[in-house]
Scaffold this motif. Structure first.
Motif, PDB file in Angstrom:
ATOM      1  N   UNK A   1      -6.684  24.113  54.188  1.00 51.86           N
ATOM      2  CA  UNK A   1      -6.781  22.871  53.425  1.00 51.86           C
ATOM      3  C   UNK A   1      -5.922  22.944  52.161  1.00 51.86           C
ATOM      4  N   UNK A   2      -5.963  24.070  51.489  1.00 52.93           N
ATOM      5  CA  UNK A   2      -5.132  24.240  50.285  1.00 52.93           C
ATOM      6  C   UNK A   2      -3.653  24.057  50.642  1.00 52.93           C
ATOM      7  N   UNK A   3      -3.268  24.551  51.780  1.00 49.94           N
ATOM      8  CA  UNK A   3      -1.866  24.408  52.199  1.00 49.94           C
ATOM      9  C   UNK A   3      -1.520  22.970  52.564  1.00 49.94           C
ATOM     10  N   UNK A   4      -2.460  22.271  53.163  1.00 49.00           N
ATOM     11  CA  UNK A   4      -2.155  20.932  53.684  1.00 49.00           C
ATOM     12  C   UNK A   4      -2.297  19.824  52.667  1.00 49.00           C
ATOM     13  N   UNK A   5      -3.148  20.056  51.658  1.00 46.97           N
ATOM     14  CA  UNK A   5      -3.414  18.968  50.722  1.00 46.97           C
ATOM     15  C   UNK A   5      -2.133  18.625  49.951  1.00 46.97           C
ATOM     16  N   UNK A   6      -2.050  17.367  49.514  1.00 47.14           N
ATOM     17  CA  UNK A   6      -0.903  16.955  48.711  1.00 47.14           C
ATOM     18  C   UNK A   6      -0.731  17.935  47.546  1.00 47.14           C
ATOM     19  N   UNK A   7       0.496  18.252  47.254  1.00 49.06           N
ATOM     20  CA  UNK A   7       0.757  19.250  46.215  1.00 49.06           C
ATOM     21  C   UNK A   7       0.134  18.856  44.871  1.00 49.06           C
ATOM     22  N   UNK A   8       0.138  17.546  44.592  1.00 47.77           N
ATOM     23  CA  UNK A   8      -0.388  17.095  43.295  1.00 47.77           C
ATOM     24  C   UNK A   8      -1.900  17.298  43.192  1.00 47.77           C
ATOM     25  N   UNK A   9      -2.586  17.529  44.312  1.00 45.89           N
ATOM     26  CA  UNK A   9      -4.038  17.729  44.273  1.00 45.89           C
ATOM     27  C   UNK A   9      -4.429  19.190  44.490  1.00 45.89           C
ATOM     28  N   UNK A  10      -3.435  20.035  44.695  1.00 47.56           N
ATOM     29  CA  UNK A  10      -3.736  21.414  45.085  1.00 47.56           C
ATOM     30  C   UNK A  10      -4.543  22.143  44.007  1.00 47.56           C
ATOM     31  N   UNK A  11      -4.152  21.975  42.756  1.00 45.61           N
ATOM     32  CA  UNK A  11      -4.847  22.695  41.673  1.00 45.61           C
ATOM     33  C   UNK A  11      -6.323  22.288  41.624  1.00 45.61           C
ATOM     34  N   UNK A  12      -6.589  20.991  41.835  1.00 43.82           N
ATOM     35  CA  UNK A  12      -7.973  20.511  41.818  1.00 43.82           C
ATOM     36  C   UNK A  12      -8.764  21.095  42.987  1.00 43.82           C
ATOM     37  N   UNK A  13      -8.126  21.127  44.142  1.00 43.90           N
ATOM     38  CA  UNK A  13      -8.788  21.634  45.345  1.00 43.90           C
ATOM     39  C   UNK A  13      -9.130  23.128  45.179  1.00 43.90           C
ATOM     40  N   UNK A  14      -8.234  23.854  44.545  1.00 48.37           N
ATOM     41  CA  UNK A  14      -8.499  25.275  44.282  1.00 48.37           C
ATOM     42  C   UNK A  14      -9.617  25.402  43.248  1.00 48.37           C
ATOM     43  N   UNK A  15      -9.549  24.561  42.208  1.00 48.17           N
ATOM     44  CA  UNK A  15     -10.525  24.658  41.108  1.00 48.17           C
ATOM     45  C   UNK A  15     -11.946  24.351  41.579  1.00 48.17           C
ATOM     46  N   UNK A  16     -12.086  23.362  42.472  1.00 46.57           N
ATOM     47  CA  UNK A  16     -13.442  23.005  42.906  1.00 46.57           C
ATOM     48  C   UNK A  16     -14.061  24.154  43.701  1.00 46.57           C
TER      49      UNK A  16
END
Ligand SMILES: [Zn+2]
Length: 146
Positions: free
Chosen positions: A116-131
């Motif tokens: 999921x981290x790889x597939x998510x839009x790059x602009x949302x990656x930091x948020x996805x990792x942080x959550x």
């Protein structure tokens, strides 16, 4: 893998509505299979439960959530996602549950969190990792290039 993920992102962006429509139709045309999936998910929720989700818990989490945990869009249809998928041994627990938008939920589906981290839009990656890190400790911070 990186290129494949980028291609998936591009494809999804382009065919977002068609994909959503395709999935809905597929479910409507295959009620027996849908029932099987629903039953399987329910069995996994029961067997993977840690007891932190009781009657009303999910409704409360949903009512508290205003924005998607992954992409921060203002939520219209609130859906739940198991960050670590039940199918991958994830817990049915408050810690593992996030309230997300339909788009993110459909896109993530049963992907592992790494995928999921790889597939998510790059602009949302930091948020996805942080959550994830906020729930499970800093497992992803620094490990995945932003
Ligand atoms: Zn979202």
């Amino acid at each position: 893998m990186q290129e494949q993920a980028a291609a998936q992102r591009k494809h999804y962006k382009k065919y977002r509505l068609q994909e959503s429509d395709r999935i809905q139709k597929h479910k409507a045309f295959n009620p027996d299979r849908k029932k099987k999936w629903d039953d399987l998910r329910l069995r996994r929720e029961v067997s993977n439960a840690d007891g932190s989700i009781v009657r009303g818990t999910i409704a409360r989490l949903k009512s508290q959530a205003t924005h998607c945990a992954y992409c921060d869009v203002r939520l219209l249809r609130k859906q739940t996602d198991h960050m670590i998928p039940l199918a991958g041994g994830g817990e049915h627990s408050v810690r593992n549950l996030v309230i997300v938008c339909q788009d993110c939920n459909q896109r993530k589906h049963a992907l592992s969190y790494e995928q999921w981290i790889e597939r998510v839009e790059l602009c949302h990656r930091a948020r996805v990792i942080a959550v994830f890190d906020s729930r499970y400790g800093m497992q992803h911070a620094g490990r995945v290039a932003a």
